[in-house]
Scaffold this active site. Structure first.
Site, PDB file in Angstrom:
ATOM      1  N   ARG A 209      -6.499 -23.427 -11.180  1.00  0.00           N
ATOM      2  CA  ARG A 209      -5.844 -22.131 -10.790  1.00  0.00           C
ATOM      3  C   ARG A 209      -6.665 -21.538  -9.656  1.00  0.00           C
ATOM      4  O   ARG A 209      -6.195 -20.277  -9.777  1.00  0.00           O
ATOM      5  CB  ARG A 209      -5.402 -21.367 -12.053  1.00  0.00           C
ATOM      6  CG  ARG A 209      -4.530 -22.122 -12.980  1.00  0.00           C
ATOM      7  CD  ARG A 209      -3.575 -21.353 -13.687  1.00  0.00           C
ATOM      8  NE  ARG A 209      -2.745 -22.171 -14.546  1.00  0.00           N
ATOM      9  CZ  ARG A 209      -2.919 -22.354 -15.947  1.00  0.00           C
ATOM     10  NH1 ARG A 209      -4.168 -21.805 -16.495  1.00  0.00           N
ATOM     11  NH2 ARG A 209      -2.178 -23.080 -16.533  1.00  0.00           N
TER      12      ARG A 209
ATOM     13  N   LYS B  97      -4.824 -18.449   5.023  1.00  0.00           N
ATOM     14  CA  LYS B  97      -3.555 -19.369   4.716  1.00  0.00           C
ATOM     15  C   LYS B  97      -4.278 -20.763   4.462  1.00  0.00           C
ATOM     16  O   LYS B  97      -5.005 -21.283   5.260  1.00  0.00           O
ATOM     17  CB  LYS B  97      -2.738 -19.350   6.247  1.00  0.00           C
ATOM     18  CG  LYS B  97      -1.928 -18.218   6.220  1.00  0.00           C
ATOM     19  CD  LYS B  97      -0.943 -18.416   7.512  1.00  0.00           C
ATOM     20  CE  LYS B  97       0.080 -17.377   7.676  1.00  0.00           C
ATOM     21  NZ  LYS B  97       0.553 -17.414   8.937  1.00  0.00           N
TER      22      LYS B  97
ATOM     23  N   GLU C 277      -5.007 -21.533  20.766  1.00  0.00           N
ATOM     24  CA  GLU C 277      -4.754 -20.331  19.898  1.00  0.00           C
ATOM     25  C   GLU C 277      -5.601 -19.124  20.534  1.00  0.00           C
ATOM     26  O   GLU C 277      -5.332 -17.946  20.364  1.00  0.00           O
ATOM     27  CB  GLU C 277      -5.556 -20.689  18.656  1.00  0.00           C
ATOM     28  CG  GLU C 277      -4.621 -21.935  17.875  1.00  0.00           C
ATOM     29  CD  GLU C 277      -3.170 -21.297  16.985  1.00  0.00           C
ATOM     30  OE1 GLU C 277      -3.066 -20.020  17.067  1.00  0.00           O
ATOM     31  OE2 GLU C 277      -2.708 -22.184  16.445  1.00  0.00           O
TER      32      GLU C 277
ATOM     33  N   LYS D  37      -7.814 -10.798  14.650  1.00  0.00           N
ATOM     34  CA  LYS D  37      -7.091 -11.522  13.498  1.00  0.00           C
ATOM     35  C   LYS D  37      -7.578 -10.774  12.178  1.00  0.00           C
ATOM     36  O   LYS D  37      -6.724 -10.571  11.189  1.00  0.00           O
ATOM     37  CB  LYS D  37      -7.480 -12.906  13.459  1.00  0.00           C
ATOM     38  CG  LYS D  37      -6.493 -13.545  12.195  1.00  0.00           C
ATOM     39  CD  LYS D  37      -6.730 -15.189  12.339  1.00  0.00           C
ATOM     40  CE  LYS D  37      -5.338 -15.604  11.239  1.00  0.00           C
ATOM     41  NZ  LYS D  37      -5.572 -16.925  11.216  1.00  0.00           N
TER      42      LYS D  37
ATOM     43  N   GLU E  37       1.696 -11.755   5.311  1.00  0.00           N
ATOM     44  CA  GLU E  37       2.679 -11.882   6.338  1.00  0.00           C
ATOM     45  C   GLU E  37       4.045 -11.370   6.024  1.00  0.00           C
ATOM     46  O   GLU E  37       5.094 -11.932   6.155  1.00  0.00           O
ATOM     47  CB  GLU E  37       2.887 -13.401   6.682  1.00  0.00           C
ATOM     48  CG  GLU E  37       3.238 -13.740   8.079  1.00  0.00           C
ATOM     49  CD  GLU E  37       3.322 -15.177   8.344  1.00  0.00           C
ATOM     50  OE1 GLU E  37       2.233 -15.653   8.776  1.00  0.00           O
ATOM     51  OE2 GLU E  37       4.256 -15.755   8.465  1.00  0.00           O
TER      52      GLU E  37
ATOM     53  N   ARG F 249       1.484  -9.532  10.573  1.00  0.00           N
ATOM     54  CA  ARG F 249       0.976 -11.121  10.566  1.00  0.00           C
ATOM     55  C   ARG F 249       1.899 -12.000  11.346  1.00  0.00           C
ATOM     56  O   ARG F 249       1.609 -12.900  11.973  1.00  0.00           O
ATOM     57  CB  ARG F 249       0.434 -11.325   9.277  1.00  0.00           C
ATOM     58  CG  ARG F 249      -0.383 -12.418   9.272  1.00  0.00           C
ATOM     59  CD  ARG F 249      -1.124 -13.061   8.037  1.00  0.00           C
ATOM     60  NE  ARG F 249      -1.918 -14.054   8.168  1.00  0.00           N
ATOM     61  CZ  ARG F 249      -2.771 -14.611   7.524  1.00  0.00           C
ATOM     62  NH1 ARG F 249      -3.185 -13.861   6.190  1.00  0.00           N
ATOM     63  NH2 ARG F 249      -3.453 -15.832   7.692  1.00  0.00           N
TER      64      ARG F 249
ATOM     65  N   ASN G  20       2.216 -15.873  14.824  1.00  0.00           N
ATOM     66  CA  ASN G  20       3.054 -17.107  15.017  1.00  0.00           C
ATOM     67  C   ASN G  20       3.536 -17.503  16.324  1.00  0.00           C
ATOM     68  O   ASN G  20       4.490 -18.075  16.641  1.00  0.00           O
ATOM     69  CB  ASN G  20       4.246 -17.065  13.811  1.00  0.00           C
ATOM     70  CG  ASN G  20       3.549 -17.253  12.374  1.00  0.00           C
ATOM     71  OD1 ASN G  20       2.511 -17.451  12.262  1.00  0.00           O
ATOM     72  ND2 ASN G  20       4.137 -16.292  11.655  1.00  0.00           N
TER      73      ASN G  20
ATOM     74  N   HIS H 255       4.458 -20.573  17.690  1.00  0.00           N
ATOM     75  CA  HIS H 255       4.261 -21.433  16.419  1.00  0.00           C
ATOM     76  C   HIS H 255       5.723 -21.988  16.069  1.00  0.00           C
ATOM     77  O   HIS H 255       5.954 -23.086  15.599  1.00  0.00           O
ATOM     78  CB  HIS H 255       3.614 -21.073  15.460  1.00  0.00           C
ATOM     79  CG  HIS H 255       2.298 -20.850  15.549  1.00  0.00           C
ATOM     80  ND1 HIS H 255       1.667 -20.429  16.702  1.00  0.00           N
ATOM     81  CD2 HIS H 255       1.394 -21.655  14.796  1.00  0.00           C
ATOM     82  CE1 HIS H 255       0.217 -20.665  16.567  1.00  0.00           C
ATOM     83  NE2 HIS H 255      -0.017 -21.330  15.623  1.00  0.00           N
TER      84      HIS H 255
ATOM     85  N   HIS I 190       5.678 -25.908  15.957  1.00  0.00           N
ATOM     86  CA  HIS I 190       5.912 -26.467  14.715  1.00  0.00           C
ATOM     87  C   HIS I 190       6.922 -27.740  14.841  1.00  0.00           C
ATOM     88  O   HIS I 190       6.900 -28.795  14.317  1.00  0.00           O
ATOM     89  CB  HIS I 190       5.964 -25.742  13.209  1.00  0.00           C
ATOM     90  CG  HIS I 190       4.855 -25.090  12.879  1.00  0.00           C
ATOM     91  ND1 HIS I 190       4.924 -24.204  12.034  1.00  0.00           N
ATOM     92  CD2 HIS I 190       3.618 -25.242  13.376  1.00  0.00           C
ATOM     93  CE1 HIS I 190       3.705 -23.662  11.851  1.00  0.00           C
ATOM     94  NE2 HIS I 190       2.885 -24.341  12.529  1.00  0.00           N
TER      95      HIS I 190
ATOM     96  N   HIS J 104      -1.674 -29.904  17.251  1.00  0.00           N
ATOM     97  CA  HIS J 104      -1.164 -28.449  16.920  1.00  0.00           C
ATOM     98  C   HIS J 104      -1.354 -27.515  18.069  1.00  0.00           C
ATOM     99  O   HIS J 104      -0.313 -26.810  18.440  1.00  0.00           O
ATOM    100  CB  HIS J 104      -1.755 -27.903  15.856  1.00  0.00           C
ATOM    101  CG  HIS J 104      -1.548 -26.471  15.336  1.00  0.00           C
ATOM    102  ND1 HIS J 104      -0.142 -26.324  15.018  1.00  0.00           N
ATOM    103  CD2 HIS J 104      -2.129 -25.404  15.301  1.00  0.00           C
ATOM    104  CE1 HIS J 104      -0.137 -24.929  14.878  1.00  0.00           C
ATOM    105  NE2 HIS J 104      -1.132 -24.513  15.022  1.00  0.00           N
TER     106      HIS J 104
HETATM  107  N1  GLY Z   1      -2.362 -18.946  12.015  1.00  0.00           N
HETATM  108  C1  GLY Z   1      -1.604 -17.730  11.921  1.00  0.00           C
HETATM  109  C2  GLY Z   1      -2.004 -16.870  10.653  1.00  0.00           C
HETATM  110  O1  GLY Z   1      -3.005 -17.002  10.164  1.00  0.00           O
HETATM  111  O2  GLY Z   1      -1.408 -16.070  10.210  1.00  0.00           O
END
Ligand code: GLY
Length: 355
Positions: free
Chosen positions: A123, A145, A187, A223, A233, A237, A241, A244, A248, A260
């Site tokens: 966990r 993430k 990125e 960031k 997010e 946040r 994206n 993205h 994606h 990516h």
């Molecule tokens: N890669 C986008 C984020 O970490 O929110």
């Protein structure tokens, strides 16, 4: 002058991102600042392992850590339940406990998947990111993430778990094939478009490779601030994206053969053209953005129809019920979130697809 740049991320837990050449050789010593001596399980892949695993294990052992290692075949197509299950079984076989630590040594796939294993195992156990690609250094190793891909789409199962530390060795970038370096640059360009015209201008001038530590530090500092204000997010946040949703979708349409960073570059270009054509921007943005991406060897278009991309994007986790939040460049250095009905996504993509 300090040997390495350090950036603090004030989340729970708070952690330090250490950036500089030679970090991996000293990773054991550096780790001891935050992770008491324990059993460290290093997870990597078949490309990164032969390059850096020995350096890392030697340093960890010299600092007093007991070390186990696990390497899986490299590639986005391995970022799935089967590999996750193998990593969890490895951790259990090595009898890692909650006082031990997992180390993700590699690029975005390793970081995402090993991070998710750390979030699931017992966990949740502590983990450390050691990014070896530009993409993972400027983006995915920071912010907590973690995820694997599902058949329906990218990163659809995962968890938020902040690492205990990020140790980023800029010397690793020298070993990257050109296309992998370029993928990471996508990125970094994203960050410039989001928040910092002067950073973007560095990429336009083609000076990214000259001082990657500086670029990584600036991207990570931005960031870190976003993640501190919106770890889960819920709002700000989502800006990260940019490119993205379409990116994606391109990855998924290609069966994950388009990497990516390349897909994100094309996604940023589509959104820039679309935003400009739909008069959502403060003025022209697409020419500069696409010019910069092309100079870095990145694509600015995709070989899929708007319909196929919109269909693929329907499974995206940025969709909420009947709406989806897209990130729109207002100008270089400032973007905004726009919530649109899912039914309008096709039109938005169509508007930006043609060069
Ligand atoms: N890669 C986008 C984020 O970490 O929110």
């Amino acid at each position: 002058m300090p040997e390495y740049q350090e950036i603090q991320v004030h989340t729970v837990p708070a952690y330090t991102v250490t950036i500089g050449a030679g970090v991996l050789k000293k990773c054991g010593q550096l780790l001891r600042k935050t992770v008491p001596v324990c059993h460290a399980a290093v997870v990597t892949d078949s490309v990164v392992g032969p390059l850096y695993l020995k350096t890392v294990t030697d340093s960890l052992k010299a600092a007093g850590y007991a070390v186990s290692t696990y390497a899986f075949s490299a590639g986005e197509e391995r970022k799935n339940f089967a590999t996750l299950s193998d990593i969890l079984e490895f951790l259990a076989a090595e009898r890692l406990t909650r006082t031990d630590c997992l180390i993700a040594l590699g690029g975005g796939v390793v970081g995402d998947m090993a991070g998710f294993a750390a979030a699931c195992y017992l966990r949740g156990i502590r983990y450390v990111q050691m990014p070896t690609t530009l993409l993972s250094a400027v983006d995915s190793s920071v912010g907590g993430k973690t995820a694997i891909d599902l058949k329906a789409g990218k990163n659809l199962a995962g968890a938020f778990l902040q690492p205990a530390a990020v140790l980023c060795d800029t010397a690793c970038l020298a070993s990257l094939p050109e296309d992998v370096f370029a993928g990471g640059a996508a990125e970094a360009v994203k960050t410039g478009v989001l928040c910092d015209e002067s950073l973007f201008a560095l990429f336009e001038k083609g000076t990214l490779a000259a001082d990657p530590a500086e670029v990584i530090a600036r991207c990570v500092a931005y960031k870190a601030g976003v993640v501190e204000r919106d770890e889960r997010e819920q709002g700000e946040r989502k800006l990260l994206n940019l490119g993205h949703t379409v990116g994606h979708a391109i990855e998924k349409c290609s069966g994950y053969t388009i990497p990516h960073g390349y897909a994100v570059a094309a996604g940023i270009a589509v959104m820039a053209r679309s935003a400009e054509r739909l008069t959502w921007t403060d003025g022209p943005v697409a020419g500069r953005i696409c010019g910069c991406l092309k100079r870095l060897g990145l694509p600015v278009s995709a070989a899929y129809s708007a319909g196929a991309l919109a269909e693929a994007a329907l499974a995206d986790k940025k969709r909420a019920g009947d709406s989806i939040t897209i990130v729109v460049p207002k100008k270089i250095g400032a973007c905004e979130l726009i919530k649109i009905p899912v039914a309008e996504l096709l039109f938005v993509i169509e508007s930006g697809l043609e060069e």
